[in-house]
Design a protein around this motif. Sequence first.
Motif, PDB file in Angstrom:
ATOM      1  N   VAL A  27      40.056 -12.790  -3.228  1.00 50.64           N
ATOM      2  CA  VAL A  27      40.852 -12.421  -4.398  1.00 50.64           C
ATOM      3  C   VAL A  27      40.364 -11.050  -4.882  1.00 50.64           C
ATOM      4  N   PRO A  28      41.151  -9.978  -4.746  1.00 47.57           N
ATOM      5  CA  PRO A  28      40.708  -8.657  -5.208  1.00 47.57           C
ATOM      6  C   PRO A  28      40.476  -8.694  -6.722  1.00 47.57           C
ATOM      7  N   THR A  29      39.272  -8.307  -7.151  1.00 45.09           N
ATOM      8  CA  THR A  29      38.883  -8.500  -8.547  1.00 45.09           C
ATOM      9  C   THR A  29      38.193  -7.267  -9.110  1.00 45.09           C
ATOM     10  N   THR A  30      38.611  -6.873 -10.311  1.00 48.56           N
ATOM     11  CA  THR A  30      37.931  -5.826 -11.065  1.00 48.56           C
ATOM     12  C   THR A  30      37.454  -6.424 -12.378  1.00 48.56           C
ATOM     13  N   ALA A  31      36.152  -6.347 -12.626  1.00 42.42           N
ATOM     14  CA  ALA A  31      35.589  -6.747 -13.921  1.00 42.42           C
ATOM     15  C   ALA A  31      35.316  -5.472 -14.705  1.00 42.42           C
ATOM     16  N   PHE A  32      35.836  -5.409 -15.922  1.00 38.85           N
ATOM     17  CA  PHE A  32      35.627  -4.191 -16.714  1.00 38.85           C
ATOM     18  C   PHE A  32      34.843  -4.529 -17.966  1.00 38.85           C
ATOM     19  N   ARG A  33      33.873  -3.669 -18.283  1.00 40.29           N
ATOM     20  CA  ARG A  33      32.980  -3.881 -19.418  1.00 40.29           C
ATOM     21  C   ARG A  33      33.417  -3.010 -20.588  1.00 40.29           C
ATOM     22  N   PHE A  34      33.785  -3.657 -21.690  1.00 37.47           N
ATOM     23  CA  PHE A  34      34.239  -2.963 -22.899  1.00 37.47           C
ATOM     24  C   PHE A  34      33.052  -2.464 -23.719  1.00 37.47           C
ATOM     25  N   PHE A  35      33.286  -1.398 -24.470  1.00 38.41           N
ATOM     26  CA  PHE A  35      32.280  -0.862 -25.383  1.00 38.41           C
ATOM     27  C   PHE A  35      32.887  -0.732 -26.778  1.00 38.41           C
ATOM     28  N   THR A  36      32.567  -1.649 -27.688  1.00 39.37           N
ATOM     29  CA  THR A  36      32.907  -1.635 -29.113  1.00 39.37           C
ATOM     30  C   THR A  36      34.318  -1.094 -29.354  1.00 39.37           C
ATOM     31  N   VAL A  37      35.294  -1.911 -29.026  1.00 37.61           N
ATOM     32  CA  VAL A  37      36.694  -1.517 -29.153  1.00 37.61           C
ATOM     33  C   VAL A  37      37.150  -1.656 -30.604  1.00 37.61           C
ATOM     34  N   TYR A  38      37.930  -0.693 -31.087  1.00 39.19           N
ATOM     35  CA  TYR A  38      38.416  -0.726 -32.464  1.00 39.19           C
ATOM     36  C   TYR A  38      39.815  -0.128 -32.522  1.00 39.19           C
ATOM     37  N   GLY A  39      40.517  -0.370 -33.629  1.00 35.76           N
ATOM     38  CA  GLY A  39      41.842   0.198 -33.819  1.00 35.76           C
ATOM     39  C   GLY A  39      42.766  -0.760 -34.540  1.00 35.76           C
ATOM     40  N   PRO A  40      44.027  -0.359 -34.748  1.00 31.57           N
ATOM     41  CA  PRO A  40      45.004  -1.207 -35.431  1.00 31.57           C
ATOM     42  C   PRO A  40      45.130  -2.583 -34.776  1.00 31.57           C
ATOM     43  N   TRP A  41      45.365  -3.593 -35.594  1.00 32.79           N
ATOM     44  CA  TRP A  41      45.505  -4.979 -35.167  1.00 32.79           C
ATOM     45  C   TRP A  41      44.168  -5.566 -34.715  1.00 32.79           C
ATOM     46  N   GLY A  42      43.055  -4.953 -35.138  1.00 33.98           N
ATOM     47  CA  GLY A  42      41.730  -5.419 -34.731  1.00 33.98           C
ATOM     48  C   GLY A  42      41.347  -6.757 -35.331  1.00 33.98           C
ATOM     49  N   ARG A  43      40.204  -7.277 -34.853  1.00 36.72           N
ATOM     50  CA  ARG A  43      39.732  -8.582 -35.319  1.00 36.72           C
ATOM     51  C   ARG A  43      39.025  -8.454 -36.662  1.00 36.72           C
ATOM     52  N   PRO A  44      39.229  -9.431 -37.568  1.00 41.87           N
ATOM     53  CA  PRO A  44      38.594  -9.378 -38.894  1.00 41.87           C
ATOM     54  C   PRO A  44      37.078  -9.501 -38.873  1.00 41.87           C
ATOM     55  N   ASP A  45      36.493  -9.972 -37.763  1.00 47.16           N
ATOM     56  CA  ASP A  45      35.045 -10.112 -37.722  1.00 47.16           C
ATOM     57  C   ASP A  45      34.344  -8.851 -37.210  1.00 47.16           C
ATOM     58  N   MET A  46      35.107  -7.796 -36.935  1.00 47.35           N
ATOM     59  CA  MET A  46      34.523  -6.571 -36.416  1.00 47.35           C
ATOM     60  C   MET A  46      34.191  -5.609 -37.555  1.00 47.35           C
ATOM     61  N   ALA A  47      33.229  -4.725 -37.300  1.00 46.13           N
ATOM     62  CA  ALA A  47      32.651  -3.897 -38.369  1.00 46.13           C
ATOM     63  C   ALA A  47      33.689  -3.069 -39.111  1.00 46.13           C
ATOM     64  N   LEU A  48      34.563  -2.369 -38.410  1.00 48.64           N
ATOM     65  CA  LEU A  48      35.526  -1.496 -39.078  1.00 48.64           C
ATOM     66  C   LEU A  48      36.415  -2.295 -40.020  1.00 48.64           C
TER      67      LEU A  48
END
Length: 339
Positions: free
Chosen positions: A172-193
């Motif tokens: 199964v061709p697979t790409t795992a991508f590692r996020f770094f502190t994503v922010y912006g509109p429609w963000g999660r309420p538990d995030m710092a911004l």
Amino acid sequence: MHYLITGTAGFIGFHLARRLLEEGHRVTGFDGMTAYYNLRLKEARHAALAQFPSFRPVIGMLEDQARLEAVLDEGTPDVLVHLAAQAGVRYSNENPKAYLDSNLVGTWNVLELARRVNVGHLMLASTSSVYGANDKIPFAEADRADEPLTFYAATKKSTELMAHAYAHLHKVPTTAFRFFTVYGPWGRPDMALFKFVKAMLEGEEIEIYGEGRMSRDFTYIDDLISGIIALSKVVPNETNRVETAGVTDTLSRQAPYRVVNVGGGQPVGLLDFVETIEKVMGRPAAKKLLPMQQGDVPRTYASPDLLVALTGGKPETGLEQGVRAFVEWYLDNRDALQL
């Protein structure tokens, strides 16, 4: 193309689905609509996606294998993007079983689905948290990531390893991508911004951990989505092995599998982050400096070199521009979504 995305009522899944729908693709979305945070926000995201006739939602939990298979009613997807997970670094200290069920059992169900339908490209969300308190900066994908500081990070590294095994055993061709502190509109309420803006508008103190000495490599949501879509077109195989000087490709020698950072490589100190919010909002923040919490890391700092070599781009949106976009969204939706 037909994309299957898990977590379409979540922050990142919503943005990815909307971009793909705008580009004319077909999207099947799977989400559990869990009550980890404001359900109105999740419902509003799905309602926005429902405006596109080529979006089909399926509601269910990842742990329910039979329900997950209902996504196949819409046909076999060309690309499967697995974003759904129990999120929240600190919450994993309080309720680790939620992470075990969703991130490990749920991901295994997704891997089984990808294997059975022989999906063309499986994309798996991981996190910068797998690097732990890595002393080597910037964090490169080939660095050791074997000392997680939270159970959340441990489950994410485990999903990477599980996916590599499936890529090897079942091709199964697979790409795992590692996020770094994503922010912006429609963000999660538990995030710092989100928390900082809400507290400042309500005249409350903002809590800054690590006495503000920590730094984070912030990634604006639109840049992240561009990175994911660009990587979706680079299906791991020997024909696209990177041989650029100074860049170490993580393409496995045993499987069609690769790990890629999606981050800009521009870390910002937390106090500078707060100053940017103050500038955008035109008001000072009442700050409460607190020690580092259990599981916190002093810094995150992405090496974007492999991402650039594979796609030709990396996150570039400036922090002030991204914060301004979030604040404008928040003010526009504060009352309607009871933020």
